[in-house]
Design a protein around this motif. Structure first.
Motif, PDB file in Angstrom:
ATOM      1  N   UNK A  17       0.816  -1.214   0.000  1.00 25.77           N
ATOM      2  CA  UNK A  17       0.000   0.000   0.000  1.00 25.77           C
ATOM      3  C   UNK A  17       0.852   1.266   0.000  1.00 25.77           C
ATOM      4  N   UNK A  18       2.172   1.120   0.102  1.00 25.97           N
ATOM      5  CA  UNK A  18       3.082   2.258   0.147  1.00 25.97           C
ATOM      6  C   UNK A  18       3.303   2.814  -1.261  1.00 25.97           C
ATOM      7  N   UNK A  19       2.765   3.978  -1.538  1.00 27.40           N
ATOM      8  CA  UNK A  19       2.862   4.558  -2.890  1.00 27.40           C
ATOM      9  C   UNK A  19       4.271   5.032  -3.227  1.00 27.40           C
ATOM     10  N   UNK A  20       5.183   5.041  -2.249  1.00 22.30           N
ATOM     11  CA  UNK A  20       6.565   5.429  -2.549  1.00 22.30           C
ATOM     12  C   UNK A  20       7.375   4.246  -3.065  1.00 22.30           C
ATOM     13  N   UNK A  21       6.747   3.113  -3.276  1.00 25.40           N
ATOM     14  CA  UNK A  21       7.431   1.951  -3.831  1.00 25.40           C
ATOM     15  C   UNK A  21       6.787   1.531  -5.146  1.00 25.40           C
ATOM     16  N   UNK A  22       6.536   2.514  -5.991  1.00 25.46           N
ATOM     17  CA  UNK A  22       5.922   2.267  -7.291  1.00 25.46           C
ATOM     18  C   UNK A  22       6.797   2.888  -8.380  1.00 25.46           C
ATOM     19  N   UNK A  23       7.004   2.152  -9.469  1.00 25.23           N
ATOM     20  CA  UNK A  23       7.690   2.663 -10.654  1.00 25.23           C
ATOM     21  C   UNK A  23       6.648   3.005 -11.704  1.00 25.23           C
ATOM     22  N   UNK A  24       6.993   3.913 -12.584  1.00 20.61           N
ATOM     23  CA  UNK A  24       6.103   4.330 -13.661  1.00 20.61           C
ATOM     24  C   UNK A  24       6.724   3.912 -14.991  1.00 20.61           C
ATOM     25  N   UNK A  25       5.907   3.525 -15.932  1.00 26.05           N
ATOM     26  CA  UNK A  25       6.341   3.202 -17.305  1.00 26.05           C
ATOM     27  C   UNK A  25       7.402   2.110 -17.374  1.00 26.05           C
ATOM     28  N   UNK A  26       7.308   1.100 -16.536  1.00 22.77           N
ATOM     29  CA  UNK A  26       8.260  -0.006 -16.599  1.00 22.77           C
ATOM     30  C   UNK A  26       8.062  -0.821 -17.869  1.00 22.77           C
ATOM     31  N   UNK A  27       9.168  -1.134 -18.548  1.00 22.23           N
ATOM     32  CA  UNK A  27       9.071  -1.883 -19.796  1.00 22.23           C
ATOM     33  C   UNK A  27      10.287  -2.794 -19.962  1.00 22.23           C
ATOM     34  N   UNK A  28      10.030  -4.100 -20.074  1.00 20.96           N
ATOM     35  CA  UNK A  28      11.080  -5.074 -20.370  1.00 20.96           C
ATOM     36  C   UNK A  28      11.076  -5.300 -21.871  1.00 20.96           C
ATOM     37  N   UNK A  81      14.775  13.476 -15.805  1.00 20.35           N
ATOM     38  CA  UNK A  81      13.654  13.770 -16.692  1.00 20.35           C
ATOM     39  C   UNK A  81      13.029  15.105 -16.373  1.00 20.35           C
ATOM     40  N   UNK A  82      11.984  15.392 -17.060  1.00 17.23           N
ATOM     41  CA  UNK A  82      11.239  16.623 -16.871  1.00 17.23           C
ATOM     42  C   UNK A  82      10.546  16.599 -15.517  1.00 17.23           C
ATOM     43  N   UNK A  83      10.423  17.701 -14.851  1.00 19.99           N
ATOM     44  CA  UNK A  83       9.805  17.832 -13.530  1.00 19.99           C
ATOM     45  C   UNK A  83      10.545  17.040 -12.446  1.00 19.99           C
ATOM     46  N   UNK A  84      11.833  16.917 -12.562  1.00 21.93           N
ATOM     47  CA  UNK A  84      12.746  16.302 -11.593  1.00 21.93           C
ATOM     48  C   UNK A  84      12.505  14.818 -11.327  1.00 21.93           C
ATOM     49  N   UNK A  85      11.741  14.149 -12.185  1.00 16.45           N
ATOM     50  CA  UNK A  85      11.651  12.699 -12.004  1.00 16.45           C
ATOM     51  C   UNK A  85      12.862  12.073 -12.662  1.00 16.45           C
ATOM     52  N   UNK A  86      13.255  10.893 -12.226  1.00 12.47           N
ATOM     53  CA  UNK A  86      14.415  10.235 -12.783  1.00 12.47           C
ATOM     54  C   UNK A  86      13.979   9.053 -13.623  1.00 12.47           C
ATOM     55  N   UNK A  87      14.572   8.911 -14.777  1.00 12.28           N
ATOM     56  CA  UNK A  87      14.315   7.750 -15.610  1.00 12.28           C
ATOM     57  C   UNK A  87      15.590   6.919 -15.618  1.00 12.28           C
ATOM     58  N   UNK A  88      15.461   5.685 -15.264  1.00 14.59           N
ATOM     59  CA  UNK A  88      16.599   4.785 -15.200  1.00 14.59           C
ATOM     60  C   UNK A  88      16.471   3.787 -16.352  1.00 14.59           C
ATOM     61  N   UNK A  89      17.540   3.600 -17.085  1.00 17.52           N
ATOM     62  CA  UNK A  89      17.499   2.684 -18.234  1.00 17.52           C
ATOM     63  C   UNK A  89      18.661   1.726 -18.130  1.00 17.52           C
ATOM     64  N   UNK A  90      18.389   0.445 -18.268  1.00 19.39           N
ATOM     65  CA  UNK A  90      19.458  -0.548 -18.304  1.00 19.39           C
ATOM     66  C   UNK A  90      19.788  -0.856 -19.730  1.00 19.39           C
TER      67      UNK A  90
END
Length: 90
Positions: A17-28, A81-90
């Motif tokens: 239920x902790x919303x601070x443990x959610x990723x956005x736009x995850x794609x394998x 990223x835009x608006x200080x979010x971070x996008x991590x790419x492997x």
């Protein structure tokens, strides 16, 4: 359902239920004759963002409670990223 770990830290678990443990736009992306990749967006208020270190952290993606990772790899690239979010790419 996807669960994502960085080393032993939870990055994404929709069962929590902790919303601070959610990723956005995850794609394998599964590939032929090259390494698979996993990209995602993580926000600065994420509980475990400080656990992600380029070239040393190992990301594991599990699908549907399977014991074998669907994706397993190191963090190679990250960019702000835009608006200080971070996008991590492997």
């Amino acid at each position: 359902m996807w669960t994502v770990f960085c080393d032993d830290n939870i990055l994404h678990d929709p069962a929590l239920s902790d919303s601070t443990q959610i990723l956005i736009n995850g794609k394998v992306t599964k590939a032929v004759n090259t390494a698979d990749s996993f990209s995602f967006t993580i926000y600065p208020n994420h509980k475990n963002i400080s656990a992600i270190d380029r070239l040393t952290s190992v990301i594991k993606v599990y699908k549907d409670d399977n014991a074998i990772p669907f994706f397993y790899g190191r963090v190679l690239n990250d960019k702000k990223g835009w608006l200080t979010n971070e996008k991590i790419i492997q």
